[in-house]
Enzyme design. Structure first.
Site, PDB file in Angstrom:
ATOM      1  N   LYS A   1      -4.078   6.634  -6.411  1.00 24.92           N
ATOM      2  CA  LYS A   1      -3.750   5.596  -7.249  1.00 24.92           C
ATOM      3  C   LYS A   1      -3.172   4.429  -6.875  1.00 24.92           C
ATOM      4  O   LYS A   1      -3.100   3.886  -6.615  1.00 24.92           O
ATOM      5  CB  LYS A   1      -1.750   5.860  -7.279  1.00 24.92           C
ATOM      6  CG  LYS A   1      -1.243   6.147  -8.851  1.00 24.92           C
ATOM      7  CD  LYS A   1      -1.137   4.077  -9.884  1.00 24.92           C
ATOM      8  CE  LYS A   1      -0.182   3.326  -9.524  1.00 24.92           C
ATOM      9  NZ  LYS A   1      -0.034   2.136  -9.505  1.00 24.92           N
TER      10      LYS A   1
ATOM     11  N   CYS B   1       0.072  -9.939   2.062  1.00 22.49           N
ATOM     12  CA  CYS B   1       1.557  -9.137   2.446  1.00 22.49           C
ATOM     13  C   CYS B   1       1.534  -9.927   3.917  1.00 22.49           C
ATOM     14  O   CYS B   1       3.139 -10.538   4.598  1.00 22.49           O
ATOM     15  CB  CYS B   1       1.539  -8.472   3.064  1.00 22.49           C
ATOM     16  SG  CYS B   1       0.550  -7.199   3.371  1.00 22.49           S
TER      17      CYS B   1
END
Lengths: 294, 492
Positions: free
Chosen positions: B198, B306
């Site tokens: 996804k 991140c």
């Protein structure tokens, strides 16, 4: 095979036969000695004349391998893997040619020869993948009892001579050469004496697969003539005696003692998926210490 | 950055400043369809409920394509297709043949890398220099690396016959869309699992191109399925009972929700979440390299990273020098068209993300930190945020504690190595850290003390498929990359 003719009796196409030469330093020279020898098929028919490499050719090949070592060993593991994978791609594209050569050399039926070529492609792919993994399996960080960071990594041994298996002209050759090259060594390989032609074909594959000149050199000729030169050569760091006559092994090992060569003399079923044995054979483990502290 | 101005010192040193002419990469190399379907069982199909959403170019707000939004029925079909492939062609396949498929994918990515780089910059907003030189080479390398494991898993150190887990449900973020897809798919497929991927709502296109590449490579249908959609699609996927393994990269907040959603099930989980990395500069650091490292650490990919070095910890004795030099360097950064090869800082990925960055930057000022940006003209359309530095930041400030995920650097100072460690570790995160010093023993001492999954010394934001990546604490668990990265997809 009888040549086909057209309605005027003209030959449709007369084969242009290949000259089988050595592969040294990225070039295809004849033997400096000017010698050649008749290579016969399993059924005794003449296949071609191959170059009969001399002891001087062997020494020249060692010079080429030594010259290529720093560059090849210094290439990233990722890059070496890409090059070896490219060799597999090139071999794949010439499967039909190799199947014919292997069938003729080893007296195999067409199907068996094709499977041998396919296995050779797979073997190359298998070893290509090891390029950037062998350090992750053979290397380590070592928890020494003190304020030191300590790690061990495999590095190539250097110039390695390989006496290719006598019976398996392609799969055997690939199986002994790929593990040595992928770890960053450079190689002088002596092809199967009676079945050298697939090795020369493989050299043509190497020449078009971004293998740096000299990283892999292929000699054809008498194993018994070339092996002592390579085993005793002071600028050869390791030797694989797989293709040596068993009766000569002890003497070759004694010669190899001159500069403490790493010697592999192993009987392995080359048809099976290999172990790590050949990857481990020609690497040196280097351990690095560094203090830890403010 | 149009109309660059320099500080007095650089102007004096460098003489007249020449501006760059535009050097745009051709957009025409990418041909976009007006509409994209879901990739299920080897075919592109519309969503069962017929819903679509539009993905836009964040640099211009121009619509790029309409994309199918997967609902529960589509999740059902995709998981069923992945299950069938797992029990069928892919699950039965020998490792060496899985390897060959992955090598094919790696090669096609290499062949089409220029096209994919432009596509990634269009949909994501990142500079073409980065998508071309970082994202795409790493994508190909990742498939290449894990292809090489597929036929030798029994030698990877996880026992003699490591088994795959089954169907993997994988949810990835928008900051490195194609690279994160590669990080998820390559090890999963190498180990013999099948996948339902996804991609993020704002960056669905490159995953769909990767699906085309899977087709082109002849991958058996159902082995890889791609479901585009928003958070609801991801939630339906990770909670589907037919999924055996969940892998998520994204925010810590969503990661915790996913951990709750799989609680009590048989599902295996790996999480790669947020970070608030300290980049520690000691007084003996090589200053020129450190400045580049600081810039790369926080402004790479607009700070949408991140592991970004978002907290700069500078030793007090060199703080003024480092901040001055950093400001000078920032005036030379070029912000603008992501497809311009000279661009350093591209567009913020979405309006929503821009709002978050603005909010936290405003909080930074309100809480008393000093905000500074170089003179910088922002394009009138699209989502943009000037590179920003906050000085005078204390550990209690929200900009020192919360992940901003934008081009905003918080500068703190320290006096001793022990203080640097204490401040660096004063975070619930633990993904990465940077250390800059000429002293090797101090690097290794710091590396031992820092609670972070990756420590970069005298470099920053380096990635390699052979090198495991992942976090401590609330930055998640599990590692991606390297031999260790296989573990997440093996029943061992």
């Amino acid at each position: 095979m009888p040549e086909r003719t057209d309605h005027l009796g003209h030959l449709e196409h007369l084969d242009v036969r290949k000259t089988y030469k050595l592969f040294v330093g990225g070039a295809f020279p004849r033997s400096e000695s000017g010698r050649s020898y008749a290579v016969r098929a399993a059924d005794g028919s003449l296949l071609a004349n191959a170059a009969l490499a001399s002891r001087k050719d062997a020494r020249d090949a060692v010079v080429a391998a030594r010259g290529a070592l720093a560059g090849w060993a210094g290439t990233t593991a990722y890059n070496r893997g890409q090059v070896l994978y490219r060799v597999a791609e090139m071999l794949e594209g010439r499967r039909a040619q190799f199947a014919e050569e292997v069938a003729a050399a080893e007296g195999l039926r067409a199907g068996a020869a094709r499977r041998t070529v396919d296995a050779s492609v797979d073997r190359l792919v298998w070893y290509a993948g090891w390029s950037d993994k062998v350090a992750q399996v053979l290397g380590a960080s070592n928890p020494v009892a003190g304020p030191y960071f300590n790690f061990s990594v495999p590095e190539p041994t250097g110039v390695v001579a390989v006496l290719a298996p006598q019976s398996s002209s392609l799969l055997g050759l690939v199986s002994v050469v790929a593990p040595v090259v992928v770890t960053g060594n450079t190689v002088v390989v002596v092809a199967s004496e009676e079945r050298p032609l697939p090795a020369v074909d493989l050299a043509e594959v190497l020449a078009t697969a971004d293998v740096p000149p000299g990283a892999l050199n292929v000699l054809t000729g008498r194993t018994s003539e070339l092996a002592p030169v390579l085993a005793g050569h002071m600028d050869v760091d390791g030797i694989d005696l797989t293709g040596a006559d068993p009766s000569s092994r002890a003497e070759l090992e004694r010669l190899a003692a001159a500069n403490v060569k790493r010697v592999v003399a192993t009987d392995e079923d080359l048809a099976r998926t290999p172990s790590l044995r050949r990857l481990r054979a020609f690497v040196e483990i280097k351990t690095v210490w560094h203090p830890v502290g403010i | 950055m149009t109309g660059i101005e320099t500080t007095e010192s650089t102007r004096a040193a460098a003489g007249p400043v020449f501006d760059y002419a535009p050097a745009p990469e051709s957009r025409d190399i990418v041909r976009l369809d007006p509409q994209y379907g879901l990739f299920i069982d080897g075919e592109f199909v519309p969503a069962a409920e017929g819903r679509t959403f539009t993905t836009i170019n964040p640099a211009t707000e121009e619509p790029l394509a309409a994309v199918a939004e997967a609902g529960p029925a589509d999740v059902e079909r995709a998981v069923a297709a992945a299950r069938a492939a797992y029990e069928g062609a892919w699950g039965r396949m020998r490792g060496r043949d899985r390897a060959k498929y992955l090598f094919r994918i790696a090669r096609i990515v290499q062949e089409r890398s220029r096209e994919l780089a432009v596509l990634e910059s269009l949909d994501n907003g990142k500079p073409i220099r980065e998508s071309r030189d970082v994202d795409l080479p790493l994508v190909a390398a990742h498939f290449f690396y894990y292809a090489g494991w597929a036929d030798k898993l029994e030698l990877a150190g996880f026992g003699p016959q490591p088994r795959p887990l089954g169907v993997a449900g994988q949810v990835i973020p928008w900051n490195f869309p194609l690279l994160m897809a590669a990080w998820k798919l390559a090890p999963a497929l190498a180990c013999g699992n099948t996948c339902v991927l996804k991609p993020a709502e704002t960056t669905p296109l490159s995953a769909l191109f990767l699906a085309q590449i899977c087709q082109e490579a002849g991958l058996p249908p159902g082995t890889v399925n791609v479901l585009t959609g928003a958070g609801g699609t991801g939630a339906a996927l990770v909670s589907h009972p037919g999924v055996d393994k969940v892998a998520f990269t994204g925010s810590t907040e969503v990661g915790k929700e996913i951990r709750k959603a799989v609680a009590g099930t048989h599902k295996r989980l790996t999480l790669e979440l947020g970070g608030k990395a300290a980049n520690v500069i000691f007084e003996d650091a090589p200053v020129d390299q450190a400045i580049e490292g600081i810039v790369n650490g926080i402004f790479f990919n607009q700070g949408h990273v991140c592991c970004a070095g978002s907290r700069l910890l500078v030793q007090e004795s060199v703080a003024d020098l480092v901040i001055d030099r950093l400001r000078e360097r920032l005036t030379t950064l070029r912000l603008g068209d992501p497809l311009d090869k000279n661009t350093d800082i591209g567009a913020i990925n979405s309006a929503e993300q821009l709002d978050k960055i603005r909010l936290l930057a405003d909080v930074g000022s309100e809480e008393g930190a000093q905000r500074w940006s170089p003179p910088c003209e922002l394009p009138s359309r699209g989502f943009w945020f000037a590179p920003t530095i906050f000085t005078g930041v204390s550990q209690s400030h929200r900009i020192a504690r919360e992940e901003i995920f934008g081009p905003v650097l918080s500068v703190l100072t320290f006096r001793t190595p022990e203080e640097a460690v204490a401040k660096a570790n004063n975070t619930p995160y633990g993904l990465s850290a940077g250390v800059w010093t000429e002293k090797g023993s101090r690097i290794l001492w710091m590396a031992q003390k820092l609670e972070a999954g990756v420590v970069w010394a005298n470099t920053y934001n380096r990635f390699d498929p052979t090198s495991p990546f992942g976090g401590y604490q609330e930055s998640g668990f599990g590692r991606e990359g390297g031999r260790q990265g296989l573990e997440a997809y093996l029943d061992v």
